[in-house]
Design a protein around this motif. Structure first.
Motif, mmCIF file in Angstrom:
data_model
loop_
_atom_site.group_PDB
_atom_site.id
_atom_site.type_symbol
_atom_site.label_atom_id
_atom_site.label_comp_id
_atom_site.label_asym_id
_atom_site.label_seq_id
_atom_site.Cartn_x
_atom_site.Cartn_y
_atom_site.Cartn_z
ATOM 1 N N TYR A 148 0.826 -1.206 0.000
ATOM 2 C CA TYR A 148 0.000 0.000 0.000
ATOM 3 C C TYR A 148 0.864 1.262 0.000
ATOM 4 O O TYR A 148 0.592 2.219 -0.723
ATOM 5 C CB TYR A 148 -0.922 0.019 1.220
ATOM 6 N N GLY A 149 1.934 1.270 0.815
ATOM 7 C CA GLY A 149 2.826 2.435 0.844
ATOM 8 C C GLY A 149 3.487 2.672 -0.502
ATOM 9 O O GLY A 149 3.601 3.811 -0.971
ATOM 10 N N ILE A 150 3.917 1.585 -1.171
ATOM 11 C CA ILE A 150 4.534 1.720 -2.497
ATOM 12 C C ILE A 150 3.520 2.264 -3.491
ATOM 13 O O ILE A 150 3.821 3.167 -4.286
ATOM 14 C CB ILE A 150 5.096 0.363 -2.957
ATOM 15 N N ALA A 151 2.298 1.709 -3.467
ATOM 16 C CA ALA A 151 1.256 2.180 -4.384
ATOM 17 C C ALA A 151 0.945 3.653 -4.151
ATOM 18 O O ALA A 151 0.774 4.426 -5.105
ATOM 19 C CB ALA A 151 -0.012 1.338 -4.209
ATOM 20 N N LEU A 152 0.890 4.065 -2.889
ATOM 21 C CA LEU A 152 0.592 5.461 -2.563
ATOM 22 C C LEU A 152 1.691 6.393 -3.082
ATOM 23 O O LEU A 152 1.415 7.463 -3.621
ATOM 24 C CB LEU A 152 0.432 5.611 -1.048
ATOM 25 N N CYS A 153 2.952 5.981 -2.934
ATOM 26 C CA CYS A 153 4.062 6.800 -3.440
ATOM 27 C C CYS A 153 3.979 6.965 -4.954
ATOM 28 O O CYS A 153 4.122 8.069 -5.484
ATOM 29 C CB CYS A 153 5.397 6.171 -3.047
ATOM 30 N N TYR A 154 3.756 5.853 -5.665
ATOM 31 C CA TYR A 154 3.667 5.937 -7.125
ATOM 32 C C TYR A 154 2.487 6.808 -7.557
ATOM 33 O O TYR A 154 2.587 7.578 -8.528
ATOM 34 C CB TYR A 154 3.520 4.539 -7.721
ATOM 35 N N ALA A 155 1.338 6.692 -6.850
ATOM 36 C CA ALA A 155 0.168 7.502 -7.206
ATOM 37 C C ALA A 155 0.459 8.985 -7.039
ATOM 38 O O ALA A 155 0.140 9.811 -7.909
ATOM 39 C CB ALA A 155 -1.030 7.093 -6.347
ATOM 40 N N ASN A 156 1.101 9.354 -5.924
ATOM 41 C CA ASN A 156 1.422 10.762 -5.696
ATOM 42 C C ASN A 156 2.509 11.259 -6.646
ATOM 43 O O ASN A 156 2.515 12.424 -7.057
ATOM 44 C CB ASN A 156 1.862 10.960 -4.246
ATOM 45 N N LEU A 157 3.451 10.381 -7.013
ATOM 46 C CA LEU A 157 4.466 10.764 -8.001
ATOM 47 C C LEU A 157 3.824 11.057 -9.354
ATOM 48 O O LEU A 157 4.214 11.998 -10.049
ATOM 49 C CB LEU A 157 5.507 9.647 -8.135
ATOM 50 N N GLY A 158 2.832 10.237 -9.737
ATOM 51 C CA GLY A 158 2.129 10.504 -10.988
ATOM 52 C C GLY A 158 1.450 11.856 -10.977
ATOM 53 O O GLY A 158 1.529 12.623 -11.954
ATOM 54 N N ASN A 159 0.796 12.185 -9.869
ATOM 55 C CA ASN A 159 0.132 13.486 -9.745
ATOM 56 C C ASN A 159 1.141 14.624 -9.769
ATOM 57 O O ASN A 159 0.941 15.655 -10.414
ATOM 58 C CB ASN A 159 -0.673 13.521 -8.445
ATOM 59 N N ALA A 160 2.283 14.446 -9.077
ATOM 60 C CA ALA A 160 3.289 15.513 -9.001
ATOM 61 C C ALA A 160 3.944 15.770 -10.358
ATOM 62 O O ALA A 160 4.138 16.923 -10.746
ATOM 63 C CB ALA A 160 4.354 15.146 -7.961
ATOM 64 N N TYR A 161 4.301 14.711 -11.098
ATOM 65 C CA TYR A 161 4.912 14.908 -12.410
ATOM 66 C C TYR A 161 3.933 15.549 -13.381
ATOM 67 O O TYR A 161 4.319 16.372 -14.219
ATOM 68 C CB TYR A 161 5.392 13.571 -12.975
ATOM 69 N N PHE A 162 2.637 15.203 -13.275
ATOM 70 C CA PHE A 162 1.650 15.809 -14.171
ATOM 71 C C PHE A 162 1.487 17.300 -13.887
ATOM 72 O O PHE A 162 1.377 18.116 -14.801
ATOM 73 C CB PHE A 162 0.302 15.111 -13.998
ATOM 74 N N SER A 163 1.520 17.677 -12.617
ATOM 75 C CA SER A 163 1.264 19.065 -12.232
ATOM 76 C C SER A 163 2.521 19.921 -12.208
ATOM 77 O O SER A 163 2.431 21.133 -12.037
ATOM 78 C CB SER A 163 0.605 19.102 -10.841
ATOM 79 N N ALA A 164 3.704 19.324 -12.373
ATOM 80 C CA ALA A 164 4.961 20.054 -12.209
ATOM 81 C C ALA A 164 5.087 21.190 -13.221
ATOM 82 O O ALA A 164 4.694 21.075 -14.383
ATOM 83 C CB ALA A 164 6.149 19.096 -12.355
ATOM 84 N N THR A 165 5.636 22.320 -12.760
ATOM 85 C CA THR A 165 5.885 23.465 -13.632
ATOM 86 C C THR A 165 7.176 23.239 -14.423
ATOM 87 O O THR A 165 7.936 22.300 -14.170
ATOM 88 C CB THR A 165 6.016 24.750 -12.801
ATOM 89 N N ASP A 166 7.420 24.125 -15.396
ATOM 90 C CA ASP A 166 8.650 24.025 -16.188
ATOM 91 C C ASP A 166 9.878 24.144 -15.295
ATOM 92 O O ASP A 166 10.889 23.456 -15.502
ATOM 93 C CB ASP A 166 8.674 25.121 -17.262
ATOM 94 N N GLU A 167 9.818 25.010 -14.285
ATOM 95 C CA GLU A 167 10.946 25.188 -13.375
ATOM 96 C C GLU A 167 11.198 23.931 -12.555
ATOM 97 O O GLU A 167 12.343 23.517 -12.356
ATOM 98 C CB GLU A 167 10.681 26.375 -12.451
ATOM 99 N N ASP A 168 10.100 23.278 -12.082
ATOM 100 C CA ASP A 168 10.249 22.033 -11.334
ATOM 101 C C ASP A 168 10.885 20.949 -12.202
ATOM 102 O O ASP A 168 11.781 20.221 -11.760
ATOM 103 C CB ASP A 168 8.879 21.550 -10.828
#
Length: 707
Positions: A148-168
């Motif tokens: 569950y912890g691994i799945a949660l990390c991957y899910a949040n990483l997907g959201n973060a990469y999608f929302s990341a700005t050009d600077e990020d």
């Protein structure tokens, strides 16, 4: 609790606490408070949950149960992030990390890193969020049975990469074209691990919601709709009200983007109802913003303005100036704490290495000394044996003994000299080794001090930069506040007069005791007053639309001469009343790329302003000219002109409202027309400036991009 029967829950919790007190079992009291807090947390009743969590925390603190203390702080941090109250969320995470580090619970530290990443995602600082998620993922992968912890990390990483700005993305060394693929890959990994978890409805709902956002961004409408609907269906089977409302809001925004207004409206009302019931500010803010967009597209502008005010109210409750300062302080505190612990660990390793080297040198010295002592003892034993043998033969070989004694003395002297030389050489070698160790130690110490100095200098620069940013934001908010107060003042004051005049005029008509001459005079005055009010409302609404998020011009190729001619025709009657001559020679070969309605409104407002402040029988001149890659409309008048302070304020500040000044014929004004012109010109990437005309009057220059 699973049946959500609140009355029965309270009854049995009270029985538990009463019996535990009677039996002197404080652990059961603490556990009872925690369970009912978690129960309300599950059903998104966050403020009730906080009260019971605090009671449980107090009891477990009395029991000095570190594991439960850390767990409650961890739950509080996740709950505060959902409200959202990022300041409290970060504070709870700090305390949880300290407790789990103290008891060496590595898995729980990883869970805290996930909570910290959620806060950074809420703050739109995706680079920091990804760094903490990578730390958490490494921890979880080293612990068996933590799918569950691994799945949660991957899910949040997907959201973060999608929302990341050009600077990020630049900081992460990820190309802009790769962020969607990287986000989808992480979401697929999250779904693979989520399938291994029994109770995974909430997690799957989050994964499908992020996938919907990605498909929407890349233009795949069919997959976006399917993903959003799956997210809503998964959350509908859980008690997570906030997450369910968030997925419903995403689906509603998708329907709005596809012009499916009837499907979107009931969904938005459901979102706002959940936000109001559970006092979730982020749902209230985002729900009213989406409802504003929907009303605007449906032409319900009054409702749109009302909902937009609600959106601003909830937005200000979430991010006020004090909370932003507190969040910034806690972010710096967390980063410094992590770096400080890394530095302490490295320093401990360095000290251990130095201690090991010192011990090794001492051990070698002791071994060498022991060998020397053994050698000396052996030599002494041999000397004693030789002396005993010589004494037995002393009488027979005196001469020989004398010669041997002389030879022996010579040998002993040579040996003594050799031992002294060896001892001096050993002392010099030890001094050289000791000097080398001191050199290494002071070199390492110099590097550590230099690194610390660089870090402190960078931290000071970052703090100064953040302070400048906060000052600029404060100044901008104060300017916008003054604009808002001015508009409300204009509306509340100037709307009342024409309405009262209209009521009085109707009363005169009802009584029927007014002459025809007075009737015409009253009607003319009322017409002028209502005309001013209509112009004021038109400018006010246009300005309000320009301030709404998502309001954009519609650039097309237009003929500048035709737009100017239409504006001149619209104001010609007003100019003739003051016997003002409008001089204009159309030049038809000038074209531009701009929003036609905005362009017409800007020119018309400038002409109205010129007529208002020009005396009778004055002159207004309109010229067209081409400058570099722009087409310019130059409007000059012979009116009373503007002061140097007014000209400077207009040319430098977009949101500055003009002063309300009566015209040459006592015409009223709101000070909003020229501000609206300036705002629309900036939206179209155009330039609008004003200068003094000689000997009197003003010159407005409106330059648009050439077609």
């Amino acid at each position: 609790m699973r049946l959500n029967k609140a009355t029965e829950v309270n009854i049995y919790i009270e029985k538990t606490i009463t019996l535990a007190k009677k039996l002197n079992k404080p652990t059961f009291i603490a556990d009872a408070y925690y369970r009912i807090g978690f129960y309300h947390h599950t059903f998104s009743r966050y403020f009730i949950a906080e009260e019971y969590y605090r009671k449980a925390l107090e009891k477990f603190t009395e029991l000095n149960d570190k594991e439960w203390i850390g767990g409650i702080y961890q739950n509080l941090s996740a709950m505060y992030a959902n409200i959202p109250d990022y300041s409290k969320a970060l504070d709870a995470n700090f305390k949880a990390v300290d407790v789990f580090t103290e008891i060496k619970d590595v898995g729980s530290v990883g869970a805290c890193y996930v909570n910290i990443s959620s806060v950074y995602i809420g703050l739109k600082q995706y680079h920091s969020a990804i760094l903490y998620l990578d730390k958490a993922l490494k921890i979880f992968k080293n612990i068996d049975g933590n799918e569950y912890g691994i799945a949660l990390c991957y899910a949040n990483l997907g959201n973060a990469y999608f929302s990341a700005t050009d600077e990020d993305l630049k900081k992460l060394q990820v190309a802009k074209s790769e962020n969607f693929d990287k986000a989808l890959w992480n979401l697929d990994q999250a779904m693979k691990y989520a399938e291994k978890v029994d109770d995974n409805f909430s997690l799957k709902g989050s994964i499908y919601q992020t996938k919907g956002d990605i498909y929407k961004a890349i233009g795949n409408k069919e997959l976006a709709k399917i993903s959003y609907q799956k997210s809503v269906d998964y959350y509908a089977n859980t008690t997570a009200k906030k997450e369910y409302a968030s997925s419903v809001l995403s689906l509603a925004n998708f329907y709005i983007a596809q012009d499916l207004y009837l499907e979107a409206e009931p969904l938005l009302k459901e979102v706002i109802e959940i936000g109001n019931q559970n006092k979730i500010l982020s749902l209230q803010r985002d729900g009213y913003l989406a409802l504003t967009t929907l009303d605007e597209k449906n032409g319900r502008f009054t409702d749109a303005l009302k909902n937009f005010r609600s959106f601003i109210s909830f937005k200000e409750q979430i991010f006020n100036q004090e909370k932003e300062k507190e969040i910034t302080r806690k972010q710096m505190q967390l980063d410094f704490s992590v770096k400080e612990k890394d530095y302490q660990t490295k320093q401990q390793l360095t000290n251990l290495a130095l201690d090991k080297q010192v011990l090794l040198v001492k051990e070698r010295q002791q071994q060498l000394l022991l060998k020397q002592q053994q050698l000396a003892l052996s030599d002494k034993e041999k000397n004693i044996q030789r002396l005993s043998f010589l004494q037995k033969q002393a009488n027979l070989e005196r001469e020989k003994i004398q010669k041997e004694n002389q030879l022996k003395q010579q040998r002993l002297g040579a040996k003594l000299q050799k031992e002294q030389a060896d001892q001096e050489l050993l002392i010099k070698e030890n001094e050289i080794k000791l000097n080398r160790n001191f050199s290494i130690f002071f070199g390492v110490l110099a590097v550590v001090l230099l690194t610390a100095s660089i870090y402190v200098y960078q931290a000071q620069r970052k703090t100064a930069k953040l302070n400048r940013l906060v000052s600029l934001q404060k100044e901008e908010l104060e300017n916008l506040g003054r604009v808002k107060d001015r508009i409300f003042s204009v509306v509340s004051h100037d709307m009342r007069t024409p309405v009262n005049s209209l009521i009085s005029f109707i009363n005169l008509l009802e009584n029927g005791d007014v002459s025809e001459e007075k009737l015409k005079r009253y009607a003319a005055n009322l017409k002028n007053s209502l005309g001013y009010t209509s112009a004021m409302m038109e400018n006010l609404l246009n300005w309000a639309y320009s301030q709404m998020q998502g309001f954009k011009p519609n650039p097309v190729v237009i003929n500048v001469a035709n737009v100017v001619q239409s504006a001149v025709d619209a104001v010609q009657a007003e100019a003739q009343q003051k016997r003002i001559n409008i001089s204009y020679q159309p030049i038809s070969n000038y074209s531009t790329i701009a929003d036609e309605n905005m362009t017409s409104l800007i020119i018309r407002n400038i002409l109205n302003n010129a007529i208002k402040f020009t005396d009778k029988e004055g002159i207004i001149t309109i010229d067209l000219a081409e400058k570099a890659d722009r087409v310019c409309v130059i409007i000059s008048d012979t009116g009373i002109g503007m002061s140097a302070r007014q000209i400077q304020a207009f040319n430098t500040d977009v949101n500055q409202l003009g002063e309300t000044t009566l015209g040459t014929n006592k015409e009223k004004g709101t000070g909003l027309g020229l501000t609206l012109c300036k705002s629309f010109a900036n939206l179209m990437n155009a330039q609008l400036t004003v200068a003094a005309n000689q000997p009197k009057g003003t010159i407005f220059t409106f330059c648009l991009p050439s077609a």
